[in-house]
Motif scaffolding. Sequence first.
Motif, mmCIF file in Angstrom:
data_model
loop_
_atom_site.group_PDB
_atom_site.id
_atom_site.type_symbol
_atom_site.label_atom_id
_atom_site.label_comp_id
_atom_site.label_asym_id
_atom_site.label_seq_id
_atom_site.Cartn_x
_atom_site.Cartn_y
_atom_site.Cartn_z
ATOM 1 N N ALA A 148 0.841 -1.209 0.000
ATOM 2 C CA ALA A 148 0.000 0.000 0.000
ATOM 3 C C ALA A 148 0.876 1.259 0.000
ATOM 4 C CB ALA A 148 -0.931 -0.009 1.208
ATOM 5 N N LEU A 149 1.935 1.262 0.786
ATOM 6 C CA LEU A 149 2.847 2.414 0.799
ATOM 7 C C LEU A 149 3.551 2.572 -0.541
ATOM 8 C CD1 LEU A 149 4.317 1.981 4.388
ATOM 9 C CD2 LEU A 149 2.945 3.929 3.577
ATOM 10 N N ASN A 150 3.840 1.458 -1.182
ATOM 11 C CA ASN A 150 4.463 1.478 -2.507
ATOM 12 C C ASN A 150 3.549 2.189 -3.506
ATOM 13 O OD1 ASN A 150 4.919 0.446 -5.262
ATOM 14 N ND2 ASN A 150 6.459 -0.864 -4.320
ATOM 15 N N VAL A 151 2.282 1.812 -3.526
ATOM 16 C CA VAL A 151 1.314 2.441 -4.428
ATOM 17 C C VAL A 151 1.136 3.914 -4.068
ATOM 18 C CG1 VAL A 151 -1.114 2.468 -5.144
ATOM 19 C CG2 VAL A 151 0.117 0.286 -4.964
ATOM 20 N N ALA A 152 1.077 4.196 -2.775
ATOM 21 C CA ALA A 152 0.892 5.583 -2.337
ATOM 22 C C ALA A 152 2.018 6.482 -2.830
ATOM 23 C CB ALA A 152 0.793 5.646 -0.811
ATOM 24 N N TRP A 153 3.233 5.956 -2.884
ATOM 25 C CA TRP A 153 4.358 6.772 -3.340
ATOM 26 C C TRP A 153 4.110 7.299 -4.753
ATOM 27 C CZ3 TRP A 153 7.668 7.111 -7.363
ATOM 28 C CH2 TRP A 153 8.697 8.041 -7.221
ATOM 29 N N SER A 154 3.678 6.434 -5.653
ATOM 30 C CA SER A 154 3.424 6.868 -7.038
ATOM 31 C C SER A 154 2.375 7.972 -7.084
ATOM 32 C CB SER A 154 2.952 5.681 -7.889
ATOM 33 O OG SER A 154 3.964 4.716 -7.971
ATOM 34 N N TRP A 155 1.339 7.803 -6.295
ATOM 35 C CA TRP A 155 0.273 8.807 -6.255
ATOM 36 C C TRP A 155 0.798 10.128 -5.705
ATOM 37 C CZ3 TRP A 155 -2.456 10.433 -1.608
ATOM 38 C CH2 TRP A 155 -3.484 11.337 -1.873
ATOM 39 N N PRO A 168 7.067 15.811 -4.239
ATOM 40 C CA PRO A 168 8.235 15.033 -3.827
ATOM 41 C C PRO A 168 8.456 15.020 -2.311
ATOM 42 C CG PRO A 168 8.769 16.380 -5.732
ATOM 43 C CD PRO A 168 7.408 16.812 -5.243
ATOM 44 N N GLY A 169 8.058 16.081 -1.611
ATOM 45 C CA GLY A 169 8.217 16.116 -0.149
ATOM 46 C C GLY A 169 7.343 15.092 0.538
ATOM 47 N N LEU A 170 6.061 15.032 0.171
ATOM 48 C CA LEU A 170 5.170 14.018 0.748
ATOM 49 C C LEU A 170 5.602 12.622 0.322
ATOM 50 C CD1 LEU A 170 1.607 15.602 0.391
ATOM 51 C CD2 LEU A 170 2.895 15.158 2.500
ATOM 52 N N ALA A 171 6.048 12.494 -0.924
ATOM 53 C CA ALA A 171 6.517 11.196 -1.409
ATOM 54 C C ALA A 171 7.737 10.743 -0.622
ATOM 55 C CB ALA A 171 6.835 11.268 -2.892
ATOM 56 N N PHE A 172 8.603 11.688 -0.250
ATOM 57 C CA PHE A 172 9.773 11.309 0.549
ATOM 58 C C PHE A 172 9.345 10.809 1.931
ATOM 59 C CE2 PHE A 172 13.267 12.196 3.514
ATOM 60 C CZ PHE A 172 14.203 11.321 2.976
ATOM 61 N N LEU A 199 8.645 5.725 5.350
ATOM 62 C CA LEU A 199 7.759 4.707 5.939
ATOM 63 C C LEU A 199 7.829 3.405 5.142
ATOM 64 C CD1 LEU A 199 4.616 6.907 6.709
ATOM 65 C CD2 LEU A 199 6.330 6.056 8.345
ATOM 66 N N LEU A 200 7.875 3.522 3.815
ATOM 67 C CA LEU A 200 7.965 2.347 2.953
ATOM 68 C C LEU A 200 9.235 1.554 3.243
ATOM 69 C CD1 LEU A 200 7.092 0.555 0.587
ATOM 70 C CD2 LEU A 200 8.039 2.277 -0.970
ATOM 71 N N ALA A 257 15.724 2.029 -1.309
ATOM 72 C CA ALA A 257 16.675 2.907 -0.620
ATOM 73 C C ALA A 257 17.314 3.873 -1.627
ATOM 74 C CB ALA A 257 17.744 2.085 0.095
ATOM 75 N N PHE A 258 17.705 3.346 -2.778
ATOM 76 C CA PHE A 258 18.248 4.192 -3.841
ATOM 77 C C PHE A 258 17.196 5.196 -4.315
ATOM 78 C CE2 PHE A 258 18.929 4.653 -8.529
ATOM 79 C CZ PHE A 258 20.045 5.474 -8.459
ATOM 80 N N ALA A 259 15.962 4.734 -4.487
ATOM 81 C CA ALA A 259 14.869 5.629 -4.889
ATOM 82 C C ALA A 259 14.648 6.720 -3.843
ATOM 83 C CB ALA A 259 13.583 4.833 -5.105
ATOM 84 N N GLY A 260 14.842 6.373 -2.572
ATOM 85 C CA GLY A 260 14.711 7.362 -1.506
ATOM 86 C C GLY A 260 15.750 8.465 -1.637
ATOM 87 N N VAL A 261 16.970 8.077 -1.964
ATOM 88 C CA VAL A 261 18.041 9.061 -2.180
ATOM 89 C C VAL A 261 17.676 9.969 -3.353
ATOM 90 C CG1 VAL A 261 20.463 9.335 -2.885
ATOM 91 C CG2 VAL A 261 19.849 7.627 -1.151
ATOM 92 N N LEU A 262 17.199 9.369 -4.440
ATOM 93 C CA LEU A 262 16.786 10.164 -5.603
ATOM 94 C C LEU A 262 15.625 11.091 -5.258
ATOM 95 C CD1 LEU A 262 16.830 7.552 -8.515
ATOM 96 C CD2 LEU A 262 18.449 9.415 -8.119
ATOM 97 N N ASN A 263 14.641 10.533 -4.564
ATOM 98 C CA ASN A 263 13.459 11.316 -4.180
ATOM 99 C C ASN A 263 13.883 12.530 -3.349
ATOM 100 O OD1 ASN A 263 10.199 10.340 -2.889
ATOM 101 N ND2 ASN A 263 11.080 12.359 -2.955
ATOM 102 N N PHE A 264 14.740 12.297 -2.364
ATOM 103 C CA PHE A 264 15.193 13.391 -1.503
ATOM 104 C C PHE A 264 15.930 14.451 -2.325
ATOM 105 C CE2 PHE A 264 18.214 15.521 1.291
ATOM 106 C CZ PHE A 264 17.353 15.989 2.271
ATOM 107 N N ALA A 265 16.826 13.995 -3.204
ATOM 108 C CA ALA A 265 17.604 14.937 -4.020
ATOM 109 C C ALA A 265 16.681 15.752 -4.931
ATOM 110 C CB ALA A 265 18.643 14.184 -4.843
ATOM 111 N N ILE A 266 15.726 15.091 -5.567
ATOM 112 C CA ILE A 266 14.792 15.808 -6.449
ATOM 113 C C ILE A 266 13.981 16.816 -5.650
ATOM 114 C CG2 ILE A 266 12.712 15.516 -7.873
ATOM 115 C CD1 ILE A 266 14.009 12.848 -8.853
ATOM 116 N N TRP A 267 13.533 16.407 -4.497
ATOM 117 C CA TRP A 267 12.765 17.310 -3.636
ATOM 118 C C TRP A 267 13.580 18.561 -3.309
ATOM 119 C CZ3 TRP A 267 12.380 16.506 2.249
ATOM 120 C CH2 TRP A 267 11.538 17.459 2.826
ATOM 121 N N ARG A 268 14.810 18.350 -2.836
ATOM 122 C CA ARG A 268 15.658 19.469 -2.421
ATOM 123 C C ARG A 268 16.094 20.336 -3.608
ATOM 124 N NH1 ARG A 268 13.627 20.715 1.263
ATOM 125 N NH2 ARG A 268 15.243 22.226 1.627
ATOM 126 N N MET A 269 16.305 19.719 -4.770
ATOM 127 C CA MET A 269 16.768 20.463 -5.944
ATOM 128 C C MET A 269 15.651 21.296 -6.586
ATOM 129 S SD MET A 269 19.097 17.510 -7.755
ATOM 130 C CE MET A 269 19.728 18.505 -9.092
#
Length: 161
Positions: free
Chosen positions: A92-99, A107-111, A116-117, A147-159
């Motif tokens: 469910a958290l996986n699906v929520a991320w895409s949404w 990107p902030g909420l997705a991070f 949690l995921l 974990a790698f996607a989390g790093v990307l997500n955080f970087a995209i959010w901050r950038m």
Amino acid sequence: MTKTQRTGIIDWLGLAFWLGVSFAAAWVGSHFQPGEWYARLNKPALTPPGWLFGPVWTVLYACMALAAWLVWRKRGLAGAKRELALFAVQLALNVAWSWLFFGLRSPGLAFADIVLLLAAIAATTAAFWRVSTTAGLLFVPYLGWVAFAGVLNFAIWRMNV
């Protein structure tokens, strides 16, 4: 029909069920596509090419399904309530991320979701491992990719703030 034949049929139906559950989640998540908004975002240099995501996620969803099937096969639904509940939560958290990321363009909420995921995947991996080492091992690439996607997500959010 012998007991062994019935058990074999039930096992194959169980595998089909877990594949169906996992790929249903993938199907729901696929309704939130990157699109032009994502293309315009600043992204870190380590962002993989877009064509890589489909094959990687296909393998990961298949591994998740196989892991859940192994746990179900060994313990059944009643005997693996906790483990399979963790599986459902992480799915469910996986699906929520895409949404959150692509649907809401947040990107902030997705991070927050991916943090949690990751915890849910780690808990599921550990719980599955206690039931079946193979099931636990099947979750390790998923944990690494997210974990790698989390790093990307955080970087995209901050950038892109």
